[in-house]
Design an enzyme around this catalytic site. Structure first.
Site, PDB file in Angstrom:
ATOM      1  N   GLY A 113       0.834  -1.190   0.000  1.00 56.17           N
ATOM      2  CA  GLY A 113       0.000   0.000   0.000  1.00 56.17           C
ATOM      3  C   GLY A 113       0.869   1.239   0.000  1.00 56.17           C
ATOM      4  N   ALA A 114       1.282   1.680  -1.180  1.00 52.91           N
ATOM      5  CA  ALA A 114       2.205   2.817  -1.290  1.00 52.91           C
ATOM      6  C   ALA A 114       1.433   4.110  -1.519  1.00 52.91           C
ATOM      7  CB  ALA A 114       3.206   2.575  -2.412  1.00 52.91           C
ATOM      8  N   GLY A 152       2.238   4.891   3.303  1.00 56.62           N
ATOM      9  CA  GLY A 152       3.160   3.908   2.752  1.00 56.62           C
ATOM     10  C   GLY A 152       4.218   4.533   1.873  1.00 56.62           C
ATOM     11  N   ASN A 196      -5.088   3.120  11.583  1.00 61.96           N
ATOM     12  CA  ASN A 196      -5.661   3.852  12.700  1.00 61.96           C
ATOM     13  C   ASN A 196      -6.697   3.000  13.420  1.00 61.96           C
ATOM     14  OD1 ASN A 196      -4.277   6.352  12.339  1.00 61.96           O
ATOM     15  ND2 ASN A 196      -5.636   6.853  10.643  1.00 61.96           N
ATOM     16  N   LYS A 248      -3.801   7.951  20.862  1.00 59.52           N
ATOM     17  CA  LYS A 248      -4.094   8.537  19.548  1.00 59.52           C
ATOM     18  C   LYS A 248      -5.572   8.394  19.207  1.00 59.52           C
ATOM     19  CE  LYS A 248      -3.058   8.789  14.703  1.00 59.52           C
ATOM     20  NZ  LYS A 248      -2.538   8.165  13.490  1.00 59.52           N
ATOM     21  N   ASN A 297      -9.088  10.766  17.781  1.00 56.69           N
ATOM     22  CA  ASN A 297      -9.618  10.375  16.476  1.00 56.69           C
ATOM     23  C   ASN A 297     -11.050   9.870  16.537  1.00 56.69           C
ATOM     24  OD1 ASN A 297      -7.228  11.043  15.258  1.00 56.69           O
ATOM     25  ND2 ASN A 297      -6.504   8.956  14.990  1.00 56.69           N
ATOM     26  N   GLU A 325     -12.660   4.786   7.682  1.00 58.97           N
ATOM     27  CA  GLU A 325     -12.196   3.928   8.773  1.00 58.97           C
ATOM     28  C   GLU A 325     -13.100   4.023  10.000  1.00 58.97           C
ATOM     29  OE1 GLU A 325      -7.478   3.556   8.658  1.00 58.97           O
ATOM     30  OE2 GLU A 325      -8.099   5.650   8.675  1.00 58.97           O
TER      31      GLU A 325
END
Length: 332
Positions: free
Chosen positions: A7-8, A12, A104, A206, A210, A287
């Site tokens: 996953g670039a 990434g 996340n 974190k 979020n 997400e």
């Protein structure tokens, strides 16, 4: 260590560019226009000060079987993409391969090597059918909390906005040789990579912000600073964070900062759109299950009421359904 980043995209790509520049042997798994750009021109990282880093990975491909086995596989897709990705990872593994999930929210492995009454329990919100757990053995996993903010500005071009910390930790808290080697590799790449004995606490610190800021921003289209400075929105954020804190503390987590301190940190980021808002504006799935739904699930498990979290979760799920249904499909 030879390292594969599956996953670039923005995170990434940021990791990949930094690691390649530091001399690590890096394979990038990408697709579509992003893959074509990396193959043709390499991977470009625009740093926060405007400097440009041009890098070229050892290999860029969309086929894990071509990439072959690696010492480390960093999975840098979003949490909701993991069930589809997990079955594709096997060709990247040898017997000792480390897997570093860089997502996340509450991870599917949260109760693996956790101890206590919930040991081994699956988080249904993020791995409803057990597909991820079936394809990534627990013993491979090193936990990771991702702090940098980045954007994929164009195919093959990543912009670094802020942050450079990737907190690492073994699920059982041990300071193993392998986690120290990984930390050293990231440190050589100019990143902060502390090894922590209680990685779940870092996940919650974190997530604490979020779980509130991301869904509220997605629903209101507001930036972090706007939410923090709007009295009613701030009150909603506080209520959601109080519920999240109660769930975490019931599960044995101790918070070392206050809600006001966590909100002040978000305010300092400024006029930043959260990743969930960016996904909604682009008509993509979010997400929300890992960031919000999983906290509600843990609340039910721990018998802690989460009415504000439940309501916001339902609203974002409807919004996500609406925008993904009405947005035309885009080519990869």
């Amino acid at each position: 260590m030879n390292i594969c980043i599956f996953g670039a995209g923005s995170i990434g790509g940021y990791l990949g560019a930094r690691l390649v520049h530091a001399g690590e042997q890096v394979t990038l798994i990408a697709r579509g226009a992003n893959l074509a750009a990396i193959r043709d021109h390499g991977l470009t990282l625009i740093e926060t000060d405007g400097t440009t880093l041009m890098t070229r990975p050892a290999l860029a491909t969309d086929d894990p079987s071509v990439a072959g086995a690696h010492d480390v596989v960093i999975v840098a897709v979003k949490a909701h993409q993991l069930p589809a990705v997990a079955p594709m990872l096997r060709p990247l593994f040898h017997d000792e391969t480390i897997v570093v999930p860089a997502q996340n929210g509450i991870p599917w492995w949260y109760f693996q090597r956790h101890g206590g009454p919930f040991e081994g329990r699956r988080i249904e919100s993020v791995d409803p059918d057990g597909v991820i757990a079936a394809h990534i053995e627990t013993e491979r996993i090193i936990g990771c909390v991702v702090y940098p903010a980045t954007e994929l500005e164009a195919p093959g071009v990543v912009r670094h906005i802020e942050g450079d910390r990737f907190t690492l930790g073994e699920l059982d808290g041990l300071r193993s040789e392998r986690v120290q080697r990984l930390s050293q590799a990231l440190t050589r790449a100019g990143l902060k990579a502390p090894v922590r004995p209680r990685i779940r606490t870092d996940i919650w610190i974190k997530l604490w912000g979020n779980l509130a800021f991301n869904p509220v921003s997605a629903l209101t289209r507001a930036t972090l600073i706007d939410i923090c400075r709007h009295p009613q929105a701030r009150a909603l954020i506080v209520a959601m964070m109080e519920e999240g804190q109660a769930v975490a503390e019931r599960l044995g987590i101790t918070f070392g900062i206050t809600i006001d301190q966590r909100i002040a940190g978000a305010e300092q980021v400024g006029a930043h759109k959260t990743s969930m808002l960016q996904d909604i504006e682009a008509g993509r799935a979010t997400e929300v299950d890992a960031l919000v739904g999983a906290v509600a699930e843990l609340g039910r498990l721990a018998e802690v009421p989460t009415p504000h979290i439940d309501a916001i979760y339902a609203a974002v799920k409807l919004l996500e359904h609406t925008v993904t249904r009405t947005t035309p499909a885009r080519s990869a």
